[in-house]
Design a protein around this motif. Structure first.
Motif, PDB file in Angstrom:
ATOM      1  N   MET A   9       0.844  -1.166   0.000  1.00  0.00           N
ATOM      2  CA  MET A   9       0.000   0.000   0.000  1.00  0.00           C
ATOM      3  C   MET A   9       0.892   1.231   0.000  1.00  0.00           C
ATOM      4  N   ALA A  10       0.594   2.122  -0.906  1.00  0.00           N
ATOM      5  CA  ALA A  10       1.401   3.330  -1.000  1.00  0.00           C
ATOM      6  C   ALA A  10       1.235   4.162   0.262  1.00  0.00           C
ATOM      7  N   ARG A  11       2.325   4.763   0.679  1.00  0.00           N
ATOM      8  CA  ARG A  11       2.301   5.585   1.892  1.00  0.00           C
ATOM      9  C   ARG A  11       1.849   6.988   1.514  1.00  0.00           C
ATOM     10  N   SER A  29     -10.693  -2.777  11.199  1.00  0.00           N
ATOM     11  CA  SER A  29      -9.482  -2.528  10.414  1.00  0.00           C
ATOM     12  C   SER A  29      -9.696  -2.904   8.954  1.00  0.00           C
ATOM     13  N   GLY A  30     -10.322  -4.043   8.734  1.00  0.00           N
ATOM     14  CA  GLY A  30     -10.573  -4.494   7.364  1.00  0.00           C
ATOM     15  C   GLY A  30     -11.438  -3.528   6.586  1.00  0.00           C
ATOM     16  N   ILE A  31     -12.502  -3.052   7.220  1.00  0.00           N
ATOM     17  CA  ILE A  31     -13.372  -2.079   6.554  1.00  0.00           C
ATOM     18  C   ILE A  31     -12.578  -0.828   6.181  1.00  0.00           C
ATOM     19  N   TRP A  32     -11.825  -0.314   7.158  1.00  0.00           N
ATOM     20  CA  TRP A  32     -11.025   0.899   6.891  1.00  0.00           C
ATOM     21  C   TRP A  32     -10.047   0.657   5.746  1.00  0.00           C
ATOM     22  N   LEU A  33      -9.294  -0.430   5.813  1.00  0.00           N
ATOM     23  CA  LEU A  33      -8.262  -0.693   4.811  1.00  0.00           C
ATOM     24  C   LEU A  33      -8.857  -0.881   3.419  1.00  0.00           C
ATOM     25  N   LEU A  34      -9.994  -1.572   3.334  1.00  0.00           N
ATOM     26  CA  LEU A  34     -10.632  -1.793   2.033  1.00  0.00           C
ATOM     27  C   LEU A  34     -11.181  -0.481   1.466  1.00  0.00           C
ATOM     28  N   ILE A  35     -11.866   0.289   2.299  1.00  0.00           N
ATOM     29  CA  ILE A  35     -12.418   1.564   1.839  1.00  0.00           C
ATOM     30  C   ILE A  35     -11.297   2.531   1.457  1.00  0.00           C
ATOM     31  N   GLN A  36     -10.264   2.575   2.270  1.00  0.00           N
ATOM     32  CA  GLN A  36      -9.133   3.460   1.989  1.00  0.00           C
ATOM     33  C   GLN A  36      -8.498   3.105   0.649  1.00  0.00           C
ATOM     34  N   SER A  59      -8.575   5.479  -2.585  1.00  0.00           N
ATOM     35  CA  SER A  59      -7.276   5.919  -3.094  1.00  0.00           C
ATOM     36  C   SER A  59      -7.052   5.514  -4.553  1.00  0.00           C
ATOM     37  N   ASP A  60      -7.418   4.286  -4.889  1.00  0.00           N
ATOM     38  CA  ASP A  60      -7.066   3.729  -6.191  1.00  0.00           C
ATOM     39  C   ASP A  60      -8.247   3.421  -7.104  1.00  0.00           C
ATOM     40  N   GLY A  61      -9.460   3.618  -6.619  1.00  0.00           N
ATOM     41  CA  GLY A  61     -10.629   3.320  -7.435  1.00  0.00           C
ATOM     42  C   GLY A  61     -10.697   1.839  -7.787  1.00  0.00           C
ATOM     43  N   PHE A  62     -11.194   1.559  -8.984  1.00  0.00           N
ATOM     44  CA  PHE A  62     -11.366   0.166  -9.400  1.00  0.00           C
ATOM     45  C   PHE A  62     -10.042  -0.571  -9.604  1.00  0.00           C
ATOM     46  N   SER A  63      -8.949   0.155  -9.747  1.00  0.00           N
ATOM     47  CA  SER A  63      -7.662  -0.528  -9.891  1.00  0.00           C
ATOM     48  C   SER A  63      -7.256  -1.233  -8.590  1.00  0.00           C
ATOM     49  N   GLN A 105      -4.963  -5.292  -7.157  1.00  0.00           N
ATOM     50  CA  GLN A 105      -3.848  -5.295  -6.217  1.00  0.00           C
ATOM     51  C   GLN A 105      -3.931  -6.486  -5.260  1.00  0.00           C
ATOM     52  N   SER A 106      -2.814  -7.170  -5.103  1.00  0.00           N
ATOM     53  CA  SER A 106      -2.799  -8.313  -4.185  1.00  0.00           C
ATOM     54  C   SER A 106      -3.064  -7.887  -2.749  1.00  0.00           C
ATOM     55  N   LEU A 107      -2.602  -6.700  -2.364  1.00  0.00           N
ATOM     56  CA  LEU A 107      -2.836  -6.234  -0.995  1.00  0.00           C
ATOM     57  C   LEU A 107      -4.324  -6.076  -0.710  1.00  0.00           C
ATOM     58  N   PHE A 108      -5.083  -5.600  -1.673  1.00  0.00           N
ATOM     59  CA  PHE A 108      -6.529  -5.475  -1.498  1.00  0.00           C
ATOM     60  C   PHE A 108      -7.138  -6.843  -1.227  1.00  0.00           C
ATOM     61  N   TRP A 109      -6.737  -7.840  -2.015  1.00  0.00           N
ATOM     62  CA  TRP A 109      -7.332  -9.167  -1.890  1.00  0.00           C
ATOM     63  C   TRP A 109      -6.878  -9.886  -0.622  1.00  0.00           C
TER      64      TRP A 109
END
Length: 151
Positions: free
Chosen positions: A1-3, A61-68, A72-76, A80-84
């Motif tokens: 995840m980009a900082r 945490s999961g909700i925050w990380l997924l929404i963030q 941040s990146d939209g449909f892209s 991303q493996s980090l999203f999954w």
């Protein structure tokens, strides 16, 4: 995840650390509880409370990380493996907390006044407890992968 600078970017590594650290520490603590407390029911009760707390940490945490990630990146984000990794961890938390744990609680309640392990429900309890343990281990390993990939 980009900082990113600021609160939003700073919260992401904090939540990853909190969630994954809580997962590992709770798993270790549960093992220590069962090795230390002679009353297995009491050890299970305390461990269950800890697992519930870590589940709610994971849900939030999961909700925050997924929404963030989506913000941040939209449909892209879906590429991303980090999203999954986060998504699968989050689903495992939900399945464990709202699927498997209520089933285990029902089996315990059905066994009363006996201990579930001394009842006709022992085999089913062991099976579902094993499934819960495997799901938790997978979540812990995915969490480790998340920490490595996000650093």
């Amino acid at each position: 995840m980009a900082r990113k600078a600021g609160f939003v970017g700073g919260l992401t590594p904090v939540l990853i650390t909190l969630w994954v650290g809580a997962l590992w520490m709770t798993g270790i603590t549960a093992s220590v509880l069962f090795q230390t407390i002679l009353d297995r029911s009491l050890a299970g009760l305390v461990a269950g409370k800890l697992f519930t707390i870590v589940s709610y940490i994971g849900i939030g945490s999961g909700i925050w990380l997924l929404i963030q990630r989506l913000a941040s990146d939209g449909f892209s984000a879906f590429k991303q493996s980090l999203f999954w990794i986060v998504f699968v961890m989050w689903v495992l938390v939900l399945v464990g907390e709202f699927g498997i744990q209520p089933l285990l609680a029902q089996l315990k309640a059905s066994a009363l006044p006996n201990d579930v392990m001394q009842s006709v429900f022992a085999s089913r309890f062991k099976t579902w407890h094993g499934i819960a343990s495997i799901a938790y281990l997978v979540e812990c390993l995915l969490g480790l992968w998340l920490v490595i990939k996000s650093s």
